[in-house]
Scaffold this motif. Sequence first.
Motif, PDB file in Angstrom:
ATOM      1  N   GLU A 548     -14.735   4.394 129.456  1.00 47.12           N
ATOM      2  CA  GLU A 548     -13.733   3.342 129.438  1.00 47.12           C
ATOM      3  C   GLU A 548     -14.369   1.987 129.178  1.00 47.12           C
ATOM      4  OE1 GLU A 548     -10.570   3.750 129.542  1.00 47.12           O
ATOM      5  OE2 GLU A 548     -10.627   5.889 129.915  1.00 47.12           O
ATOM      6  N   SER A 549     -13.594   1.094 128.582  1.00 44.44           N
ATOM      7  CA  SER A 549     -14.117  -0.244 128.305  1.00 44.44           C
ATOM      8  C   SER A 549     -14.477  -0.968 129.595  1.00 44.44           C
ATOM      9  CB  SER A 549     -13.092  -1.052 127.511  1.00 44.44           C
ATOM     10  OG  SER A 549     -11.889  -1.192 128.246  1.00 44.44           O
ATOM     11  N   THR A 573     -12.953  -9.200 123.508  1.00 47.75           N
ATOM     12  CA  THR A 573     -12.450  -7.881 123.893  1.00 47.75           C
ATOM     13  C   THR A 573     -10.987  -7.968 124.324  1.00 47.75           C
ATOM     14  OG1 THR A 573     -14.664  -7.269 124.634  1.00 47.75           O
ATOM     15  CG2 THR A 573     -12.835  -5.924 125.420  1.00 47.75           C
ATOM     16  N   ASP A 574     -10.649  -9.016 125.059  1.00 50.14           N
ATOM     17  CA  ASP A 574      -9.252  -9.177 125.497  1.00 50.14           C
ATOM     18  C   ASP A 574      -8.317  -9.320 124.296  1.00 50.14           C
ATOM     19  OD1 ASP A 574     -10.059  -9.014 128.095  1.00 50.14           O
ATOM     20  OD2 ASP A 574     -10.040 -11.184 128.465  1.00 50.14           O
ATOM     21  N   GLU A 577      -7.904  -5.897 122.719  1.00 49.94           N
ATOM     22  CA  GLU A 577      -7.098  -5.013 123.562  1.00 49.94           C
ATOM     23  C   GLU A 577      -5.618  -5.400 123.516  1.00 49.94           C
ATOM     24  OE1 GLU A 577      -5.823  -2.193 126.415  1.00 49.94           O
ATOM     25  OE2 GLU A 577      -7.466  -2.312 124.969  1.00 49.94           O
ATOM     26  N   ARG A 580      -4.129  -4.398 120.256  1.00 50.09           N
ATOM     27  CA  ARG A 580      -3.845  -2.961 120.222  1.00 50.09           C
ATOM     28  C   ARG A 580      -2.548  -2.641 120.947  1.00 50.09           C
ATOM     29  NH1 ARG A 580      -5.112   1.517 123.406  1.00 50.09           N
ATOM     30  NH2 ARG A 580      -6.076   0.170 124.958  1.00 50.09           N
ATOM     31  N   ARG A 581      -2.365  -3.277 122.110  1.00 53.82           N
ATOM     32  CA  ARG A 581      -1.140  -3.019 122.881  1.00 53.82           C
ATOM     33  C   ARG A 581       0.093  -3.548 122.157  1.00 53.82           C
ATOM     34  NH1 ARG A 581      -2.956  -4.309 129.152  1.00 53.82           N
ATOM     35  NH2 ARG A 581      -4.635  -2.728 129.274  1.00 53.82           N
ATOM     36  N   ILE A 616     -18.089  -0.801 123.741  1.00 48.06           N
ATOM     37  CA  ILE A 616     -16.786  -1.315 124.190  1.00 48.06           C
ATOM     38  C   ILE A 616     -15.747  -1.112 123.093  1.00 48.06           C
ATOM     39  CG2 ILE A 616     -15.517  -3.431 124.746  1.00 48.06           C
ATOM     40  CD1 ILE A 616     -18.133  -4.416 126.124  1.00 48.06           C
ATOM     41  N   LEU A 617     -16.090  -1.457 121.862  1.00 48.58           N
ATOM     42  CA  LEU A 617     -15.143  -1.287 120.754  1.00 48.58           C
ATOM     43  C   LEU A 617     -14.816   0.183 120.530  1.00 48.58           C
ATOM     44  CD1 LEU A 617     -16.391  -3.913 118.135  1.00 48.58           C
ATOM     45  CD2 LEU A 617     -14.644  -4.158 119.897  1.00 48.58           C
ATOM     46  N   SER A 619     -14.739   2.468 122.910  1.00 51.57           N
ATOM     47  CA  SER A 619     -13.855   2.877 124.008  1.00 51.57           C
ATOM     48  C   SER A 619     -12.433   2.362 123.802  1.00 51.57           C
ATOM     49  CB  SER A 619     -14.417   2.371 125.342  1.00 51.57           C
ATOM     50  OG  SER A 619     -14.364   0.958 125.409  1.00 51.57           O
ATOM     51  N   LEU A 620     -12.291   1.251 123.053  1.00 49.97           N
ATOM     52  CA  LEU A 620     -10.964   0.714 122.749  1.00 49.97           C
ATOM     53  C   LEU A 620     -10.343   1.381 121.531  1.00 49.97           C
ATOM     54  CD1 LEU A 620     -11.621  -3.105 123.284  1.00 49.97           C
ATOM     55  CD2 LEU A 620     -10.291  -1.597 124.766  1.00 49.97           C
TER      56      LEU A 620
END
Length: 821
Positions: A548-549, A573-574, A577, A580-581, A616-617, A619-620
């Motif tokens: 997970e991120s 990252t925020d 994310e 994406r949402r 991180i990328l 995991s996203l």
Amino acid sequence: MVQGTVQVTHGGTSRWRRRSGEYPTLTAALAVAGDGDVLTIAPGTYRENLVLDHAVTLRGPEGAAGSVRIAPLDGVALTLRASAVVQDLYLEGQDRAAPALLVEDGCPELTDLRVSTRSAAGIEVRGSGARPLVRRCTVENPAGVGIAVLDGGGGVFEECEVVAAGQNGVSVRGGGRPRLERCRIHHATGAGIAITGEGSGLEALGCEVYEIKGAGVQIAARATARLTDCSVHRTSADGVTLDTDALLALAGCDIHDIPENAVDLRSRSVLTLSRTTVRRFGRNGLSVWDPGTRVDAESCEIHDSTGDYPAVWISDGATVSLASCRVHDVPDALFVLDRGSRVDVVDSDLSQVRNTAVSVSDGATAQLDDCRIREAGTGAWFRDHGSGGTLAGCTIDAVQTGVIVTKGADPALERCTVTSPAEAGFYVSAGGRGTFTACRVTGSSGFGFHVMDGCRTTLTRCHTERCARGGYEFAEDGPTAEECTGDESGARPTDRSAPGGAPAGARAGVRTATGTQSPAARPAQASPPSVPRPADGAESGPAAAARESGEMLGQLDALVGLDSVKREVRALTDMIEVGRRRQQAGLKAASVRRHLVFTGSPGTGKTTVARLYGEILASLGVLERGHLVEVSRVDLVGEHIGSTAIRTQEAFDRARGGVLFIDEAYALAPEDSGRDFGREAIDTLVKLMEDHRDAVVVIVAGYTAEMERFLTVNPGVASRFSRTITFGDYGPEELLRIVEQQAEEHEYRLGEGTSQALLTYFTELPKGPAFGNGRTARQTFESMVERHAGRVAQLSEPSTDELTLLYPADLPALPVQPAPC
């Protein structure tokens, strides 16, 4: 030289034919000549376009080679449409759109011709009916192709020479199929020999290709070739290239002194080698890419690399098979990576390897049977999850570490013997697995089998002898050993493993990590001391998609210092994310450029953060794999025109689905660049970043001032990067925290007054250009451990505190600064 006369001798006896005689022009003589007639040309220059459509003989005077010049001002100098004989002529052409000598039909014999021209081709064979026999002819064409065989043409070329070509030395396409015997092709600008197109083919026997400003031999688009007893050397690009279903057989050939890849294969091409030598190459001896691409080599030798790259590189699902081969004097012998990639090696020798003899990563497979590995850094290294294969009946001698298994790799080793390793015979760590059956370690300067915590390794009927640190070193939880023996305790067989995976080792020299080893000794075994780095910027392993991120960000937060860096990465990252949402909710998401610039001094954590950023990328779901490919100028910039773009493309392709990290990127654009090829690498990167913006994240790093200059060298460079993140130098308190982390990780403690002494030490330490920040903290800790060991080794029975506590006296001395002038 003036125009001479032509003597025609009739070959027939018919009284109806005109008698022999002399003619003022070649055209007039050919008009009356018929099959079998002989035309002897007096010395001179003939500005005529000749067409031979009868089976005549056309020759210069005996003993005066080169005295007859056929040199029209335009068009084709000599066209053959019949089985004529032509010898001892000098042909010149000036027409860039036409060849100097054209064979359109028949089986003419061409002997001792000199073609010196600046035309489209020196000699062109065109059409399915054209089958010349060409002997001892020389072609010099600095404006075009030396010899071209097109449109189904063929023929045999014996002892011919292409001394210069402005394009390919020999070009075969459109179904042409010539045969070359004892020919020499050199000083071509392009490929020495180029064969392309379905149905096109070439057979060469005893030929030499050299001094080529391009590839030596180039085969593409379903073309085929067979080279026997040939030599390819001194090219500016790859020695031999195959692309798109090309087929090539090399027998008894010698490929050497190549600055790039000796042989490069892609896109389902197939290469068969026997009795062939590949030597003195700058990159890979064999570079094999893509599913369906295959190499089968028997009784071959690959040696004397002049660069820092693996001798045999196999990736993207390609396959290589080596039988009775030798690979030696190279940085790495076999490097196989990517799921579906495979190497099969039988009865072969891998020796004098500076790093790793066999390296397997990213889900690839290696099968070695009855092979011998000698004098290497590491015999075989199975690097990560999904990587595996089998080593059976192999011997590994005089290496640092025999076999390393890490990060979930799971090979099977049977009847393998490791002799005289400087460290462990077999080393398993970081969740590696592996099955070892009837394997032996003899004369190790370290442990025989060393299996770290959490590694589910299985050993059956293994044996150790004369291992300096012990035959077996096992973690409490993980490995399973059955019927394993060693000479430490009479070499009696062990019982089945005890519950929890700890072997019943006391009766056979099998040791566990708890109770038999002091805490002070354990840290040194956390990883093999001389584990080699992957060559050619090879991948560090794919990110685990399931992580997970949040876990990755937690690792980022755990790094010492770097507060501004953490804020920047979290902000980016925020945004990703939330974007994406928003997409999942059917809303528009802002486009986020993910490429970054890292600036700061060495040792401030740039590479570590780049690796975490990729994970991180991944995991996203932004990147497919999240792996890191680290390169620098030497990996991207070639020495010749065109080679830089190829190297840069290759590095970019290896990073697909992950992060391409370019360290000291400013070196691609030196201030006094002139004709430096680094600009070509930058231009290529800019285009690739735009064309494949979703496939790869590019991070460029270096000193702050130099990186500011780098961003101005190409109008598109700065626009490709979303933001610049500055890595500040660590302060004394942060360097102290790094030392404390190192001590905790290796089970040491800082004694009374040591923390304050370290603060003072880091405050007074000169911050010159060699100051390495985090690296300096680690080096300081290592020096303290070394001085501690020298102190404690003098004690007969040291206590646990004495084995673990570091004191101010263990600090290294501050370097002496030179006195001011």
